[in-house]
Design a protein around this motif. Structure first.
Motif, PDB file in Angstrom:
ATOM      1  N   GLN A  85      -7.472   0.101   1.986  1.00  0.00           N
ATOM      2  CA  GLN A  85      -8.486  -0.672   2.863  1.00  0.00           C
ATOM      3  C   GLN A  85      -9.685  -0.643   2.242  1.00  0.00           C
ATOM      4  O   GLN A  85     -10.554  -1.769   2.317  1.00  0.00           O
ATOM      5  CB  GLN A  85      -8.773  -0.036   4.230  1.00  0.00           C
TER       6      GLN A  85
ATOM      7  N   LYS B 296      -3.489  -4.572   0.271  1.00  0.00           N
ATOM      8  CA  LYS B 296      -4.257  -5.338   1.224  1.00  0.00           C
ATOM      9  C   LYS B 296      -5.044  -6.617   0.806  1.00  0.00           C
ATOM     10  O   LYS B 296      -4.168  -7.669   0.314  1.00  0.00           O
ATOM     11  CB  LYS B 296      -5.147  -4.714   2.041  1.00  0.00           C
TER      12      LYS B 296
ATOM     13  N   ASP C 202      -6.969   6.968  -1.729  1.00  0.00           N
ATOM     14  CA  ASP C 202      -6.148   5.627  -1.079  1.00  0.00           C
ATOM     15  C   ASP C 202      -7.088   4.787  -0.818  1.00  0.00           C
ATOM     16  O   ASP C 202      -7.913   4.705   0.369  1.00  0.00           O
ATOM     17  CB  ASP C 202      -5.330   6.085   0.005  1.00  0.00           C
TER      18      ASP C 202
ATOM     19  N   PHE D 138      -4.029   7.762   6.987  1.00  0.00           N
ATOM     20  CA  PHE D 138      -2.982   7.011   7.061  1.00  0.00           C
ATOM     21  C   PHE D 138      -2.550   6.426   5.725  1.00  0.00           C
ATOM     22  O   PHE D 138      -3.445   5.907   5.031  1.00  0.00           O
ATOM     23  CB  PHE D 138      -3.203   5.699   8.087  1.00  0.00           C
ATOM     24  N   HIS D 139      -1.435   6.609   5.405  1.00  0.00           N
ATOM     25  CA  HIS D 139      -1.087   6.283   3.930  1.00  0.00           C
ATOM     26  C   HIS D 139       0.078   5.325   3.824  1.00  0.00           C
ATOM     27  O   HIS D 139       0.655   5.040   2.795  1.00  0.00           O
ATOM     28  CB  HIS D 139      -0.588   7.415   3.041  1.00  0.00           C
TER      29      HIS D 139
ATOM     30  N   GLU E  47      -7.955   9.306   2.036  1.00  0.00           N
ATOM     31  CA  GLU E  47      -8.291   7.903   2.386  1.00  0.00           C
ATOM     32  C   GLU E  47      -9.921   8.226   2.853  1.00  0.00           C
ATOM     33  O   GLU E  47     -10.098   8.806   3.710  1.00  0.00           O
ATOM     34  CB  GLU E  47      -7.440   7.616   3.687  1.00  0.00           C
TER      35      GLU E  47
ATOM     36  N   GLY F 194       0.787  -1.168  -0.083  1.00  0.00           N
ATOM     37  CA  GLY F 194       0.308  -0.082  -0.038  1.00  0.00           C
ATOM     38  C   GLY F 194       0.914   1.309   0.111  1.00  0.00           C
ATOM     39  O   GLY F 194       0.589   2.351  -0.656  1.00  0.00           O
ATOM     40  N   THR F 195       1.984   1.066   0.815  1.00  0.00           N
ATOM     41  CA  THR F 195       2.598   2.341   0.910  1.00  0.00           C
ATOM     42  C   THR F 195       3.288   2.828  -0.682  1.00  0.00           C
ATOM     43  O   THR F 195       3.292   3.929  -0.851  1.00  0.00           O
ATOM     44  CB  THR F 195       3.710   2.191   2.078  1.00  0.00           C
TER      45      THR F 195
HETATM   46  C1  LIG Z   1      -5.317   3.362   4.039  1.00  0.00           C
HETATM   47  C2  LIG Z   1      -4.261   2.557   4.016  1.00  0.00           C
HETATM   48  N1  LIG Z   1      -3.012   3.141   3.013  1.00  0.00           N
HETATM   49  C3  LIG Z   1      -1.843   2.654   3.085  1.00  0.00           C
HETATM   50  C4  LIG Z   1      -1.432   1.595   3.947  1.00  0.00           C
HETATM   51  C5  LIG Z   1      -0.153   1.294   3.777  1.00  0.00           C
HETATM   52  O1  LIG Z   1       0.023  -0.161   3.310  1.00  0.00           O
HETATM   53  P1  LIG Z   1       0.980  -1.182   3.513  1.00  0.00           P
HETATM   54  O2  LIG Z   1       0.986  -1.657   4.686  1.00  0.00           O
HETATM   55  O3  LIG Z   1       0.606  -2.215   2.541  1.00  0.00           O
HETATM   56  O4  LIG Z   1       2.435  -0.405   3.061  1.00  0.00           O
HETATM   57  C6  LIG Z   1      -2.394   1.167   4.934  1.00  0.00           C
HETATM   58  C7  LIG Z   1      -1.943  -0.178   5.890  1.00  0.00           C
HETATM   59  O5  LIG Z   1      -2.504  -0.273   6.996  1.00  0.00           O
HETATM   60  C8  LIG Z   1      -3.622   1.706   4.950  1.00  0.00           C
HETATM   61  O6  LIG Z   1      -4.609   1.217   5.776  1.00  0.00           O
END
Ligand SMILES: Cc1ncc(COP(=O)(O)O)c(C=O)c1O
Length: 398
Positions: free
Chosen positions: A228, A257, A225, A140-141, A192, A113-114
């Motif tokens: 989730q 995810k 984003d 959260f990203h 998000e 995700g990041t």
């Molecule tokens: C909305 C959101 N974006 C990005 C991420 C980051 O994803 P990753 O842990 O796969 O890097 C998360 C992880 O919890 C998330 O909930």
């Protein structure tokens, strides 16, 4: 508990504690096997999983169609990079684009995700020639440098110091705060749409539309984003385009995810207009688009379709809300589909712990009063009954 199993639990936990960095507070479970909404521990205990391993187990644990596709792919070719074409990758990209909002026509594959968010921000900067990214309080990203700098939640930006320049903050659900910073230095607004970690916070549908209109007016790229909220979690494939989003969608969606049912994979879905600015070598990652991950993506999306999981989420969500209305300590149920935040008048952590004693896995959040549920999309009414029964007993005991 059998003596032999207890030794096994002790040995595994002490080895992990000795050799793995202690970055997560773990539950006292040695997970051995999973099936649907159930996790089986090495001591034989069975847990109802309403957390899905951080929202990853969308199709449930070890969905047979996904497992079969992964197994078949591993016997053919584990990996080759984007320097060659691959049927597995072609099928995954086609399938993903086919379920996406119609304006998003191209996929970029990565591993998490990041990473998807880092690439989305980079694409927005390339497409606009501008630098700044607006993101929101409570969002959260991810934890890599650019993504953590866009994360205005709790201590994350502090952990990520020194932060990457080019990040501006607006207040979630407050269009005037976005307007105030959305000048011609801004490449993207990254949103998000349901703020999960912040305690499952949603805005009114009109907010998403106002953000879209502002972005259009000022030539800014809109990124959702959906790490989730994507891939069926809200009872629709994506938050983008849904009624909750007032029917509007962004220029880029990021995913991870549940996309690979547990095989690490991330993706950006982009418009033709964004794609036109991206050239060879502008983006890349060795493992992105690897065959095993791609087989998992296609099979995950097929499983959601074949099993009618979007309809299941919508039906079971209504039933859960109905059942929770009987529980007076639950003062509010936030969110959508299977991304739900149960708000209590008091702290949620003791409830989380008491449920765990009853072998039900739930999640907490950065809002101390909110218990988070992110179950597999195949959760059924009878499992809701088990949960509500356990919750009622737990709250009675307190
Ligand atoms: C909305 C959101 N974006 C990005 C991420 C980051 O994803 P990753 O842990 O796969 O890097 C998360 C992880 O919890 C998330 O909930």
């Amino acid at each position: 508990m059998k003596a032999e199993a207890a030794i096994d639990l002790e040995k595994t936990t002490s080895l992990e504690e000795r050799y793995q960095l202690a970055t997560y507070k773990k539950m006292p479970i040695v997970a051995e096997r999973g099936e649907g909404v159930w996790i089986y521990a090495s001591n034989g205990d069975r847990y109802l999983d309403l957390y899905g391993g951080h929202a990853v187990a969308g199709t449930g644990h070890c969905h047979p169609h996904v497992v079969k596709a992964i197994r078949e792919q591993t016997e053919k070719l584990l990996f080759y990079s984007n320097l060659v074409y691959s049927e597995a990758r072609a099928r995954a990209a086609q399938k993903l684009v086919s379920i996406a909002p119609s304006s998003l026509t191209k996929a970029f594959f990565c591993n998490s995700g990041t990473e998807a968010n880092e690439n989305a921000m980079r694409m927005a900067r390339m497409a606009t020639g501008r630098e700044n990214i607006i993101s929101f309080s409570g969002g959260f990203h991810g934890r890599t440098a650019d993504a953590i700098s866009a994360t205005f939640l709790g201590k994350y930006r502090e952990i990520g110091k020194p932060n990457v320049p080019g990040h501006l903050r607006a207040e979630f659900a407050d269009i005037e705060s976005v307007r105030a910073v959305a000048d011609d230095s801004v490449a993207a607004v990254m949103l998000e749409p349901i703020q999960s970690m912040a305690g499952v916070r949603m805005a009114e549908p009109s907010f998403y539309r106002q953000v879209r209109e502002l972005c259009d007016e000022r030539g800014i790229v809109l990124i959702y984003d959906e790490v989730q909220t994507g891939v069926g979690r809200t009872g629709e494939w994506f938050f983008a385009g849904s009624e909750a989003s007032d029917g509007i969608g962004p220029d880029i969606i990021t995913l991870a995810k549940a996309l690979g049912s547990g095989v690490p994979v991330g993706a950006c879905l982009v418009t033709e207009k964004i794609a036109a600015h991206i050239n060879e070598n502008d983006l890349g990652t060795t493992f992105g688009g690897g065959m095993v991950a791609m087989a998992a993506v296609t099979a995950t999306l097929e499983a959601i379709e074949n099993d009618g999981l979007l309809e299941n989420v919508r039906g079971v969500e209504s039933y859960l809300r109905e059942r929770l209305s009987e529980v007076e300590q639950v003062v509010n149920v936030r969110g959508r589909g299977f991304l739900l935040g149960l708000e209590f008048a008091d702290k949620a952590k003791p409830v989380h712990e008491a449920l765990l004693e009853r072998r039900i896995i739930t999640g907490t959040s950065s809002d101390a009063k909110v218990l988070r549920l992110l179950p597999p999309l195949c959760l059924k009414r009878e499992e809701i009954d088990l949960f509500v029964e356990a919750l009622t007993q737990t709250l009675r005991r307190e």
